[in-house]
Motif scaffolding. Structure first.
Motif, short mmCIF file in Angstrom:
data_model
loop_
_atom_site.label_atom_id
_atom_site.label_comp_id
_atom_site.label_asym_id
_atom_site.label_seq_id
_atom_site.Cartn_x
_atom_site.Cartn_y
_atom_site.Cartn_z
N LEU A 63 0.85 -1.19 0.00
CA LEU A 63 0.00 0.00 0.00
C LEU A 63 0.88 1.24 0.00
O LEU A 63 1.98 1.22 0.55
CB LEU A 63 -0.82 -0.03 1.29
N PHE A 64 0.40 2.32 -0.61
CA PHE A 64 1.11 3.59 -0.50
C PHE A 64 0.09 4.70 -0.27
O PHE A 64 -1.10 4.43 -0.11
CB PHE A 64 1.99 3.86 -1.72
N GLU A 65 0.54 5.95 -0.22
CA GLU A 65 -0.24 7.14 0.17
C GLU A 65 -0.50 7.09 1.68
O GLU A 65 -1.23 6.25 2.18
CB GLU A 65 -1.58 7.24 -0.59
N ARG A 67 -2.26 8.77 3.87
CA ARG A 67 -3.61 8.79 4.47
C ARG A 67 -4.30 7.44 4.28
O ARG A 67 -5.01 6.95 5.16
CB ARG A 67 -4.44 9.93 3.86
N ALA A 68 -4.09 6.82 3.12
CA ALA A 68 -4.68 5.50 2.87
C ALA A 68 -4.05 4.45 3.79
O ALA A 68 -4.75 3.56 4.29
CB ALA A 68 -4.49 5.11 1.40
N ARG A 71 -5.53 4.92 7.28
CA ARG A 71 -6.91 4.43 7.33
C ARG A 71 -6.92 2.90 7.41
O ARG A 71 -7.75 2.31 8.13
CB ARG A 71 -7.67 4.85 6.07
N TYR A 72 -6.04 2.26 6.67
CA TYR A 72 -5.96 0.79 6.68
C TYR A 72 -5.57 0.28 8.06
O TYR A 72 -6.19 -0.65 8.60
CB TYR A 72 -4.94 0.34 5.63
N SER A 75 -8.47 0.71 10.36
CA SER A 75 -9.53 -0.28 10.08
C SER A 75 -9.17 -1.64 10.64
O SER A 75 -10.01 -2.33 11.23
CB SER A 75 -9.73 -0.44 8.57
N ASN A 98 -13.66 12.33 7.58
CA ASN A 98 -13.28 12.43 6.16
C ASN A 98 -13.26 13.88 5.68
O ASN A 98 -12.38 14.27 4.91
CB ASN A 98 -14.24 11.61 5.30
N VAL A 99 -14.23 14.68 6.15
CA VAL A 99 -14.24 16.10 5.77
C VAL A 99 -12.92 16.76 6.15
O VAL A 99 -12.26 17.41 5.34
CB VAL A 99 -15.40 16.86 6.47
N TRP A 100 -12.50 16.55 7.41
CA TRP A 100 -11.33 17.30 7.90
C TRP A 100 -10.00 16.68 7.47
O TRP A 100 -8.97 17.34 7.52
CB TRP A 100 -11.44 17.52 9.41
N ASP A 102 -9.90 15.71 4.26
CA ASP A 102 -9.87 16.33 2.94
C ASP A 102 -9.53 17.82 3.02
O ASP A 102 -8.83 18.34 2.16
CB ASP A 102 -11.21 16.13 2.21
N VAL A 103 -10.02 18.50 4.06
CA VAL A 103 -9.64 19.91 4.24
C VAL A 103 -8.13 20.01 4.42
O VAL A 103 -7.47 20.85 3.81
CB VAL A 103 -10.38 20.52 5.46
N ALA A 105 -5.80 17.95 3.35
CA ALA A 105 -5.07 17.61 2.12
C ALA A 105 -5.27 18.64 1.02
O ALA A 105 -4.33 18.99 0.30
CB ALA A 105 -5.51 16.23 1.62
N GLN A 106 -6.50 19.16 0.89
CA GLN A 106 -6.83 20.02 -0.26
C GLN A 106 -6.66 21.50 0.01
O GLN A 106 -6.34 22.26 -0.90
CB GLN A 106 -8.29 19.77 -0.69
N GLU B 65 -16.88 19.03 1.29
CA GLU B 65 -15.77 18.30 0.65
C GLU B 65 -16.37 17.12 -0.15
O GLU B 65 -16.89 16.15 0.41
CB GLU B 65 -14.73 17.78 1.65
N ALA B 68 -15.56 13.45 0.76
CA ALA B 68 -16.18 13.05 2.03
C ALA B 68 -17.68 12.85 1.86
O ALA B 68 -18.26 11.91 2.44
CB ALA B 68 -15.90 14.11 3.10
#
Lengths: 222, 222
Positions: A63-65, A67-68, A71-72, A75, A98-100, A102-103, A105-106, B65, B68
């Motif tokens: 796996l890479f990234e 944040r992913a 999350r793994y 989980s 997830n919202v925060w 994405d905030v 990261a983006q 987002e 999300a």
């Protein structure tokens, strides 16, 4: 089998994965992996075609990234233990996490990166870019301050991956920025208290106790 | 109660949420929300403090987002129906979906945006920026081509949110780019076939059948 995490501890993205491992009591082995290694055909073929760190190897699964990967790990930990989830405990909490993420990261990361890179790496920083980045950052942090006035953590009244990703980036930024840039964080009382509460966590204390093996002398300001 | 989705259909981020709704048979009401509306204090206080679209209102619960929002809609659908999950069906599949969502957001989108904005919005495009963006994009698409040679969809042999986010952005980009830029996508056979298979889905066909209400005349090339 213990997970193998490829990367070096100086990377905030590696740190955020390690932070997640410590918070979830997930065993891992850190395989130090400098830039020259991640760019090899072997690394790209096996671990990450984009040739960046961190990458994770969990048995046959890779796996890479960052944040992913986090999350793994969260989980898997949820499936194996009772207790609070770093992903949120209900569909609604998960959505807010997830919202925060994405905030972060983006919206949050780009101006921080622009300001820090100009100031830290450039012999002659682009003053206009630093100024516009700090203005953007200030507006974003006003929204963080408002959110943290209403809630103890960034996604709500529970600690989550969104706190881990945001706070790890800020720590890196604070280390390589000037007092004016740092003031954007320290002058906002709820943002400041939020960050202090995260950096006081045993998991983060373990991270900063890892001996520094990186030579930072290539940075002009250190 | 039907979810309310705030935004306009010309936005690829709104489109990716609508795509998710159609794929999961989720009812929603689209509330057209131009830029002037999302920047109002009322919109920011109620729906999204950052003042961007899309935003979602599901009873008392609000969210922003686009990634999300789509994850939330997919999670709710998973809880209510049998069938394939757009989030992945195992912890490993979910992790791979997350990888390719993060690749889209962190790696794929920035050079596409730079190239498209220069070409579409600027009277005198920055030729060096367009060239470096296309070079970056080409390298990324070589990795996509390799991944799609091994798997039917971007995260594996199952359709997921990662396909939705990637393909929706590409559609937008293709519309507002020149033949050289478009060739990066059409010249790679597996990337091209992958995109065509997504645009052939009934859910996407419903999206492009929505009457175009946007005046694009402010763009110099249309």
């Amino acid at each position: 089998m213990t997970m193998k995490l490829y990367g070096v501890m100086r990377s905030p993205f590696v740190q955020s994965v390690v932070f997640t491992c410590y918070e979830t009591d997930t065993e891992f082995e850190l395989i130090p992996t400098e830039n020259v290694v991640v760019r090899t055909p072997e690394f790209k073929a096996k671990l990450n075609p984009f040739g960046t760190m961190p990458a994770l190897e969990d048995g046959d699964f890779t796996l890479f990234e960052s944040r992913a990967i986090s999350r793994y790990i969260a989980s898997k930990a949820d499936a194996q233990r009772a207790g609070n989830s770093l992903l949120g405990s209900t569909i609604e909490e998960q959505a807010l996490v997830n919202v925060w993420i994405d905030v972060e990261a983006q919206t949050f990361f780009p101006p921080m990166k622009d300001a820090a890179i100009e100031w830290t790496y450039k012999l002659v920083p682009d003053a206009a870019l630093v100024k516009s980045s700090l203005e953007k950052l200030g507006k974003i942090l006003d929204i963080y301050e408002d959110q943290l006035t209403k809630h103890k953590y960034i996604a709500g009244d529970f600690f989550s991956l969104a706190d881990i990703f945001n706070a790890t980036l800020v720590y890196f930024y604070m280390r390589f920025s000037n007092p004016e840039q740092q003031g954007e964080f320290t002058n906002r009382p709820h943002v400041h208290a939020w960050l202090q509460s995260i950096y006081a966590r045993p998991a983060w204390q373990k991270i900063i106790a890892i001996p520094e093996t990186t030579d930072w002398s290539f940075l002009k300001k250190t």
